[in-house]
Design an enzyme around this catalytic site. Structure first.
Site, PDB file in Angstrom:
ATOM      1  N   HIS A  48       0.847  -1.190   0.000  1.00 19.09           N
ATOM      2  CA  HIS A  48       0.000   0.000   0.000  1.00 19.09           C
ATOM      3  C   HIS A  48       0.880   1.237   0.000  1.00 19.09           C
ATOM      4  CE1 HIS A  48      -0.129   1.082   4.568  1.00 19.09           C
ATOM      5  NE2 HIS A  48       0.975   0.445   4.303  1.00 19.09           N
ATOM      6  N   CYS A 107       6.174   6.458   3.606  1.00 19.47           N
ATOM      7  CA  CYS A 107       4.970   5.645   3.376  1.00 19.47           C
ATOM      8  C   CYS A 107       4.123   6.170   2.217  1.00 19.47           C
ATOM      9  CB  CYS A 107       4.130   5.563   4.648  1.00 19.47           C
ATOM     10  SG  CYS A 107       4.949   4.653   5.969  1.00 19.47           S
ATOM     11  N   HIS A 111       4.870   0.224  -0.759  1.00 19.23           N
ATOM     12  CA  HIS A 111       5.695  -0.523   0.185  1.00 19.23           C
ATOM     13  C   HIS A 111       4.807  -1.612   0.772  1.00 19.23           C
ATOM     14  CE1 HIS A 111       3.697   2.309   2.940  1.00 19.23           C
ATOM     15  NE2 HIS A 111       3.930   1.420   3.897  1.00 19.23           N
ATOM     16  N   HIS A 132       3.921  -4.915   3.765  1.00 23.50           N
ATOM     17  CA  HIS A 132       3.962  -5.388   5.149  1.00 23.50           C
ATOM     18  C   HIS A 132       3.575  -6.855   5.199  1.00 23.50           C
ATOM     19  CE1 HIS A 132       4.322  -1.356   6.824  1.00 23.50           C
ATOM     20  NE2 HIS A 132       3.374  -0.969   5.976  1.00 23.50           N
ATOM     21  N   ASP A 158      -4.598 -10.679   0.620  1.00 20.36           N
ATOM     22  CA  ASP A 158      -3.282 -11.332   0.578  1.00 20.36           C
ATOM     23  C   ASP A 158      -2.623 -11.166  -0.788  1.00 20.36           C
ATOM     24  OD1 ASP A 158      -1.116 -12.787   1.611  1.00 20.36           O
ATOM     25  OD2 ASP A 158      -1.937 -14.672   0.846  1.00 20.36           O
ATOM     26  N   HIS A 159      -1.398 -10.688  -0.761  1.00 19.95           N
ATOM     27  CA  HIS A 159      -0.612 -10.424  -1.971  1.00 19.95           C
ATOM     28  C   HIS A 159      -1.338  -9.474  -2.922  1.00 19.95           C
ATOM     29  CE1 HIS A 159       1.658 -13.817  -0.376  1.00 19.95           C
ATOM     30  NE2 HIS A 159       2.670 -13.309  -1.053  1.00 19.95           N
ATOM     31  N   GLU A 163       0.825  -4.346  11.842  1.00 17.14           N
ATOM     32  CA  GLU A 163       1.472  -3.925  10.609  1.00 17.14           C
ATOM     33  C   GLU A 163       2.951  -4.287  10.641  1.00 17.14           C
ATOM     34  OE1 GLU A 163       0.730   0.035   8.459  1.00 17.14           O
ATOM     35  OE2 GLU A 163       2.603   0.376   9.572  1.00 17.14           O
TER      36      GLU A 163
END
Length: 135
Positions: free
Chosen positions: A14, A33, A39, A41, A79-80, A125
């Site tokens: 995100h 960010c 980037h 997490h 996810d991903h 996070e």
């Protein structure tokens, strides 16, 4: 009252960015960010439910069913993925961990059995940053 927590894990990218602001203001407020290249997490998601134990099963809720619900309603969507671009329940929102936790709550709460309530979404996070949302 019994509380039961299920831990799930997902990876997602995100950026923190307010489209109403200039690039400079976004960078000033969100720092790295706001990186235009995103980037990522490795998120840890703790879903805590509460209610009374069923006398016939000894369960608050079958944990396999809870895991399946979390995977279908949340993990499959995030996810991903790129949270800013790919996740329907975050469209039009700044993709902060706070907004993500609230969105996850709204994805799960309506699908729990009648005798079970969602108590808390705890979303890590990083190892040192997490959000708790109690609806």
């Amino acid at each position: 009252m019994v509380y039961l927590t299920r831990l799930e894990h997902f990876n997602a990218a995100h950026k923190l960015y307010n489209p109403a602001w200039s690039k400079e203001k976004n960078e000033s407020v969100f720092g790295v960010c706001a990186n235009e290249n995103w980037h990522g997490h490795n998120f840890d998601l703790f879903v805590t439910i509460k209610g009374e134990v069923d006398e016939d099963t000894g369960f608050l809720m079958d944990v396999k069913k809870l895991s399946k619900l979390i995977r279908e309603k949340v993990i499959a969507k995030v996810d991903h993925k790129n949270l800013n671009l790919d996740v329907d329940f975050l469209q039009g929102k700044i993709c902060s961990t706070e907004n993500l936790a609230m969105g996850i709550w709204h994805q799960l709460a309506p699908h729990l059995p009648e005798n079970v309530q969602l108590h808390c979404i705890k979303l890590y996070e990083t190892a040192r940053i997490y959000v708790e949302y109690f609806g």
